[in-house]
Design an enzyme around this catalytic site. Structure first.
Site, PDB file in Angstrom:
ATOM      1  N   TRP B  48       0.842  -1.207   0.000  1.00  0.00           N
ATOM      2  CA  TRP B  48       0.000   0.000   0.000  1.00  0.00           C
ATOM      3  C   TRP B  48       0.880   1.260   0.000  1.00  0.00           C
ATOM      4  O   TRP B  48       0.378   2.361   0.060  1.00  0.00           O
ATOM      5  CB  TRP B  48      -0.905  -0.016   1.236  1.00  0.00           C
TER       6      TRP B  48
HETATM    7  C1  LIG Z   1      -6.120   6.934   3.163  1.00  0.00           C
HETATM    8  C2  LIG Z   1      -7.262   7.353   4.029  1.00  0.00           C
HETATM    9  C3  LIG Z   1      -7.389   8.679   4.389  1.00  0.00           C
HETATM   10  C4  LIG Z   1      -8.429   9.101   5.208  1.00  0.00           C
HETATM   11  N1  LIG Z   1      -8.454  10.410   5.577  1.00  0.00           N
HETATM   12  C5  LIG Z   1      -9.319  10.815   6.536  1.00  0.00           C
HETATM   13  C6  LIG Z   1      -9.217  12.128   7.091  1.00  0.00           C
HETATM   14  O1  LIG Z   1      -8.342  12.929   6.721  1.00  0.00           O
HETATM   15  N2  LIG Z   1     -10.103  12.481   8.065  1.00  0.00           N
HETATM   16  C7  LIG Z   1     -11.067  11.623   8.507  1.00  0.00           C
HETATM   17  O2  LIG Z   1     -11.818  12.021   9.412  1.00  0.00           O
HETATM   18  N3  LIG Z   1     -11.190  10.381   7.992  1.00  0.00           N
HETATM   19  C8  LIG Z   1     -10.323   9.936   7.038  1.00  0.00           C
HETATM   20  N4  LIG Z   1     -10.382   8.632   6.562  1.00  0.00           N
HETATM   21  C9  LIG Z   1     -11.463   7.725   7.034  1.00  0.00           C
HETATM   22  C10 LIG Z   1     -11.227   7.112   8.410  1.00  0.00           C
HETATM   23  O3  LIG Z   1      -9.854   6.902   8.591  1.00  0.00           O
HETATM   24  C11 LIG Z   1     -11.969   5.782   8.550  1.00  0.00           C
HETATM   25  O4  LIG Z   1     -13.311   5.934   8.181  1.00  0.00           O
HETATM   26  C12 LIG Z   1     -11.938   5.252   9.997  1.00  0.00           C
HETATM   27  O5  LIG Z   1     -10.684   5.421  10.589  1.00  0.00           O
HETATM   28  C13 LIG Z   1     -12.337   3.806   9.996  1.00  0.00           C
HETATM   29  O6  LIG Z   1     -12.249   3.252  11.291  1.00  0.00           O
HETATM   30  P1  LIG Z   1     -12.607   1.710  11.525  1.00  0.00           P
HETATM   31  O7  LIG Z   1     -12.243   1.402  12.909  1.00  0.00           O
HETATM   32  O8  LIG Z   1     -13.977   1.420  11.069  1.00  0.00           O
HETATM   33  O9  LIG Z   1     -11.646   0.928  10.516  1.00  0.00           O
HETATM   34  P2  LIG Z   1     -10.079   0.651  10.670  1.00  0.00           P
HETATM   35  O10 LIG Z   1      -9.425   1.663  11.532  1.00  0.00           O
HETATM   36  O11 LIG Z   1      -9.551   0.421   9.307  1.00  0.00           O
HETATM   37  O12 LIG Z   1     -10.038  -0.696  11.501  1.00  0.00           O
HETATM   38  C14 LIG Z   1     -10.385  -1.951  10.991  1.00  0.00           C
HETATM   39  C15 LIG Z   1      -9.485  -2.974  11.666  1.00  0.00           C
HETATM   40  O13 LIG Z   1      -9.977  -4.293  11.451  1.00  0.00           O
HETATM   41  C16 LIG Z   1      -8.891  -5.140  11.169  1.00  0.00           C
HETATM   42  N5  LIG Z   1      -9.416  -6.303  10.439  1.00  0.00           N
HETATM   43  C17 LIG Z   1      -9.910  -6.337   9.184  1.00  0.00           C
HETATM   44  N6  LIG Z   1     -10.310  -7.588   8.879  1.00  0.00           N
HETATM   45  C18 LIG Z   1     -10.089  -8.350   9.973  1.00  0.00           C
HETATM   46  C19 LIG Z   1     -10.283  -9.732  10.282  1.00  0.00           C
HETATM   47  N7  LIG Z   1     -10.781 -10.593   9.398  1.00  0.00           N
HETATM   48  N8  LIG Z   1      -9.939 -10.165  11.520  1.00  0.00           N
HETATM   49  C20 LIG Z   1      -9.405  -9.321  12.437  1.00  0.00           C
HETATM   50  N9  LIG Z   1      -9.179  -8.017  12.192  1.00  0.00           N
HETATM   51  C21 LIG Z   1      -9.525  -7.543  10.975  1.00  0.00           C
HETATM   52  C22 LIG Z   1      -7.954  -4.264  10.379  1.00  0.00           C
HETATM   53  O14 LIG Z   1      -6.656  -4.784  10.327  1.00  0.00           O
HETATM   54  C23 LIG Z   1      -8.055  -2.944  11.120  1.00  0.00           C
HETATM   55  O15 LIG Z   1      -7.174  -2.871  12.206  1.00  0.00           O
HETATM   56  C24 LIG Z   1      -9.383   8.170   5.684  1.00  0.00           C
HETATM   57  C25 LIG Z   1      -9.270   6.829   5.320  1.00  0.00           C
HETATM   58  C26 LIG Z   1      -8.235   6.406   4.497  1.00  0.00           C
HETATM   59  C27 LIG Z   1      -8.137   4.968   4.108  1.00  0.00           C
HETATM   60  S1  SF4 Z   2       4.386  -1.693   5.841  1.00  0.00           S
HETATM   61 FE1  SF4 Z   2       5.801  -1.557   4.098  1.00  0.00          FE
HETATM   62  S2  SF4 Z   2       5.437  -3.473   2.928  1.00  0.00           S
HETATM   63 FE2  SF4 Z   2       3.721  -3.215   4.331  1.00  0.00          FE
HETATM   64  S3  SF4 Z   2       2.149  -2.196   3.081  1.00  0.00           S
HETATM   65 FE3  SF4 Z   2       3.265  -0.596   4.209  1.00  0.00          FE
HETATM   66  S4  SF4 Z   2       4.922   0.063   2.818  1.00  0.00           S
HETATM   67 FE4  SF4 Z   2       4.130  -1.892   2.037  1.00  0.00          FE
END
Ligand SMILES: Cc1cc2nc3c(=O)[nH]c(=O)nc-3n(C[C@H](O)[C@H](O)[C@H](O)COP(=O)(O)OP(=O)(O)OC[C@H]3O[C@@H](n4cnc5c(N)ncnc54)[C@H](O)[C@@H]3O)c2cc1C
Ligand code: SF4
Ligand code: SF4
Lengths: 583, 107
Positions: B48
């Site tokens: 990523w």
């Molecule tokens: C690149 C990016 C930029 C963003 N920018 C902003 C911003 O500037 N401001 C803002 O307010 N929001 C932003 N967002 C949105 C925000 O970050 C997300 O909506 C929010 O953090 C999601 O929280 P979550 O806990 O639902 O998901 P996440 O924090 O993604 O947590 C999900 C977790 O579940 C785990 N998981 C997944 N599958 C499994 C499994 N099968 N078994 C066990 N664990 C699993 C993952 O590893 C992860 O730790 C952004 C998102 C991204 C991707």
């Molecule tokens: S930790 Fe390093 S190898 Fe893993 S997704 Fe991020 S940049 Fe890629």
């Protein structure tokens, strides 16, 4: 730590049995807040987090963030937030009751994060530095590490590198979950009083346009390691889902897929087309111009491309050297490699604007309203199961703050639920055996046959199918009934082909289950797209065969439920019930 | 071509329970070759480019590259992390250098 060998005989798989009061699946943003809050309600509770990656750097927040998009500033109310959120989805439907309850905890979560160590930028009055109406600017490079420290400090149990695969179910009630260790190769059977799903949304359902050759497959905006497993587990257990057809597609920096709001909102860089025309102001003034709803802003530059006025840009050529330094610093806090990307093109953005393009579509309940159908306690329709963050539905525009707030609400509700439990149910031994066979089947297949389908092949087949037939970015987000029928037919075949999946090590076994989960989510998504016979949110949902909006039939939620016995997906509707009056 | 490990600098995080890059990668992509004791990315395609591995490496042995399909050679972005600050150095394909320092946590 060298990974264990992948066992090829299910009978030889070791089982790990654990019991806990509250099991949280996914130790991301929402999951961590749920854990902390459950401990605050009752420090005696055993709270366990089951995380596929490592809690320090997992999910959306892995690389960090540069802004929190939802914070209620002085002079605004919770009701204002609901009105704004409603406008962002073109007037609805959205769950206004849930949006209101979430709004009540936004500021608390963010202020606590700051106390724990997250640097938040301040303006000259000492107030949080505003970026847009609801956004504040942060230095969030290490915000996930800071949150993980707190979870440990509160005495929660963290199980890293355990991939959840299904719920433990007793008489229609969730009593924990099953999963496997991607490092130790063991089957985890975790029994819980209450279970909270917090696995985030789904990336990788559609083919990204950066997918050339080998190296750029995951150059996508959403976290590619959140594959929709939480949705898939609920779908398989018969939980009700909502609004999957409201896909999140967004304008992003072209080829790099970095967030664009940082630039367009934060630095007032307008979107322009190849002719230098300000797209939103000139063509979408009647829909709000630069403040048009998010789906309009996603659709507009793609519409320009399609009609021959691309490429499109955000115009950064007015920016001062100091602003450019700030902008790059913002990106270093959120997606650092964007600065590398600019360097790898030797691009001076004060002279050359940044090119933009649409992303591949994602299912992400923190941005749009897709996910579990829940009540105000964040309880799903499966008793014993709560959902929060990107995996929970009904509330668009939650973002970081809202996902955290929902975590807090679900942690509190789960603690209350456990306190009132008369019994904790019984593990069905047959379910555990069946899951063990299902999970390790790709290893068995490879050992027995030496041939089959690699997870990557199936993933790429799925992504191409969804892209071309179900409104991906290469089709400018358009679809119609015939294409959806075609996609459904092929998804059915692919689901029958799951038995041919092979895996040679534990990492590939995880990939095999990622593609299985994506298939289940994609199938439900297709049914939702089929059911909404109108175009309500162009780009997010464009039915070329029903180009108009039809409020009479569709100003409601489209929900679905897969019958656990027959596997049939039933579609139902629920009324949209506004609770906040227009001003 | 996402993370590239400089095998002269990587010591496999000897002394740690688990190599740090391996521990943090959100995609389970970094791993240590048992024979050489050096880290590598098992699937460049699935990276990523989040740079978590690059930032955590105590030896500065990992370099993140933008896939050539998207950006040109030989740009660099190198982090230097302190306890509550980070400094990034960016070098573009023509050798132009930029430096950024900012806080990562409150004192
Ligand atoms: C690149 C990016 C930029 C963003 N920018 C902003 C911003 O500037 N401001 C803002 O307010 N929001 C932003 N967002 C949105 C925000 O970050 C997300 O909506 C929010 O953090 C999601 O929280 P979550 O806990 O639902 O998901 P996440 O924090 O993604 O947590 C999900 C977790 O579940 C785990 N998981 C997944 N599958 C499994 C499994 N099968 N078994 C066990 N664990 C699993 C993952 O590893 C992860 O730790 C952004 C998102 C991204 C991707
Ligand atoms: S930790 Fe390093 S190898 Fe893993 S997704 Fe991020 S940049 Fe890629
Ligand atoms: S963190 Fe650095 S030193 Fe440690 S194994 Fe990885 S590359 Fe090698």
């Amino acid at each position: 730590m060298p990974a264990a060998k992948l066992v090829t005989d299910p009978a030889a798989v070791q089982e790990v049995h654990l019991e806990t009061d509250i099991l949280i699946i996914g130790a991301g943003n929402a999951g961590c807040f749920a854990a902390i809050e459950a401990k605050r309600v009752n420090p005696d509770l055993k709270v366990t987090l089951m995380e596929k990656a490592h809690i320090d750097r997992s999910g959306c927040l892995a690389a960090g963030m540069d802004a929190i998009n939802t914070y209620i500033k002085k002079g605004y109310t919770k009701e204002d937030l609901v009105r704004w959120s409603r406008a962002q989805v073109g007037g609805g439907p959205l769950r206004e009751d849930l949006t209101l309850s979430m709004a009540g905890y936004l500021n608390q979560c963010i202020e606590e994060w700051e106390e724990w160590g997250l640097p938040i930028k301040k303006d000259e009055n000492g107030e949080y530095k505003a970026r847009g109406k609801w956004d504040i600017a942060i230095h969030g490079a290490d915000m996930k590490v800071i949150l993980a420290e707190k979870v440990r400090e509160y005495g929660c149990e963290v199980l890293n590198r355990i991939v959840a695969t299904n719920y433990l179910v007793d008489n229609g009630r969730a009593i924990g979950a099953l999963g496997f260790g991607v490092r130790d190769g063991k089957l985890y059977v975790i029994k819980a009083g209450a279970t909270i799903i917090a696995t985030g949304g789904a990336g990788g359902l559609y083919k990204p346009y950066t997918n050339d050759g080998n190296d750029a497959h995951h150059q996508i905006w959403y976290c590619p390691f959140n594959v929709g497993t939480g949705y898939a587990m609920g779908i398989r257990a018969g939980a009700e889902m909502t609004t999957f057809e409201m896909r999140w597609c967004a304008t992003r920096t072209k080829d790099y897929n970095g967030p664009i709001d940082t630039i367009s909102v934060g630095y007032k860089a307008a979107m322009i087309n190849a002719k230098g025309e300000r797209i939103l102001q000139e063509r979408y003034a009647h829909l709000g111009g630069d403040a048009a709803p998010r789906y309009i802003r996603a659709n507009a530059p793609m519409e320009e491309w399609l009609t021959g006025r691309g490429p499109c840009y955000v115009d950064t050529t007015h920016m001062t050297a100091e602003e450019i330094k700030d902008l790059k610093t913002d990106y270093l806090n959120e997606r650092p490699s964007f600065v590398l990307f600019l360097a790898s093109r030797a691009q001076d953005i004060s002279k050359e604007p940044i090119e933009i393009y649409g992303s591949d579509p994602y299912i992400v309940g923190g941005h749009t309203a897709s996910g579990y159908w829940i009540d105000n306690d964040r309880a799903t329709t499966l008793p014993g199961l709560f959902a929060c963050g990107d995996v929970a539905g009904g509330v668009p525009n939650k973002f970081v703050g809202g996902c955290a707030a929902e975590g807090l609400i679900s942690g509190r509700a789960a603690a209350r639920y456990v306190a009132g439990l008369a019994d904790r149910g019984m593990i069905d031994r047959e379910q555990v055996e069946a899951e063990k066979r299902r999970v390790f089947a790709p290893a068995v297949r490879l050992a027995a046959e030496g041939d089959g389908v690699r997870p990557r092949e199936m993933e790429e087949r799925l992504q191409r199918l969804m892209d071309e037939y179900a409104g991906g970015v290469h089709q400018f987000y358009r679809t119609n009934r015939e294409r959806l029928e075609y996609a459904l037919k092929h998804i059915k075949t692919m689901r029958e082909q799951v038995k041919y999946l092979v895996a040679q090590d534990l990492h590939e076994l995880m990939e095999a289950h990622e593609v299985i989960d994506r298939l289940d989510v994609a199938e439900v998504l297709l049914h939702h797209l089929m059911a909404r016979e109108e175009t309500r949110w162009p780009a997010w949902q464009t039915r070329a065969d029903h180009p108009e909006r039809d409020d009479e039939r569709f100003n409601c939620f489209i929900n679905s439920r897969r019958n656990p016995q027959t596997g049939a997906i039933e579609i139902l509707t629920r009324p949209y019930e506004p609770v906040v009056e227009e001003k | 071509m996402p993370p590239r490990v400089n095998v002269d600098k990587c010591d496999g995080c000897r002394g740690e329970n688990e190599a740090l890059c391996e521990a943090v990668c959100p995609g389970d992509l970094m791993t240590v070759n048992e024979e050489t004791g050096k880290a590598y990315c098992r699937s460049a395609r699935d990276c990523w480019d989040c740079m978590c591995c690059t930032r955590v490496c105590p030896q500065g042995a990992i370099e993140t590259r933008i896939p050539y399909q998207l950006g040109y050679y030989p740009a660099k972005l190198v982090p230097f992390a302190g306890t509550d600050k980070v400094t990034w150095t960016a070098v573009d394909i023509n050798g132009k250098v930029e430096r950024f320092t900012f806080r990562t946590r409150n004192k």
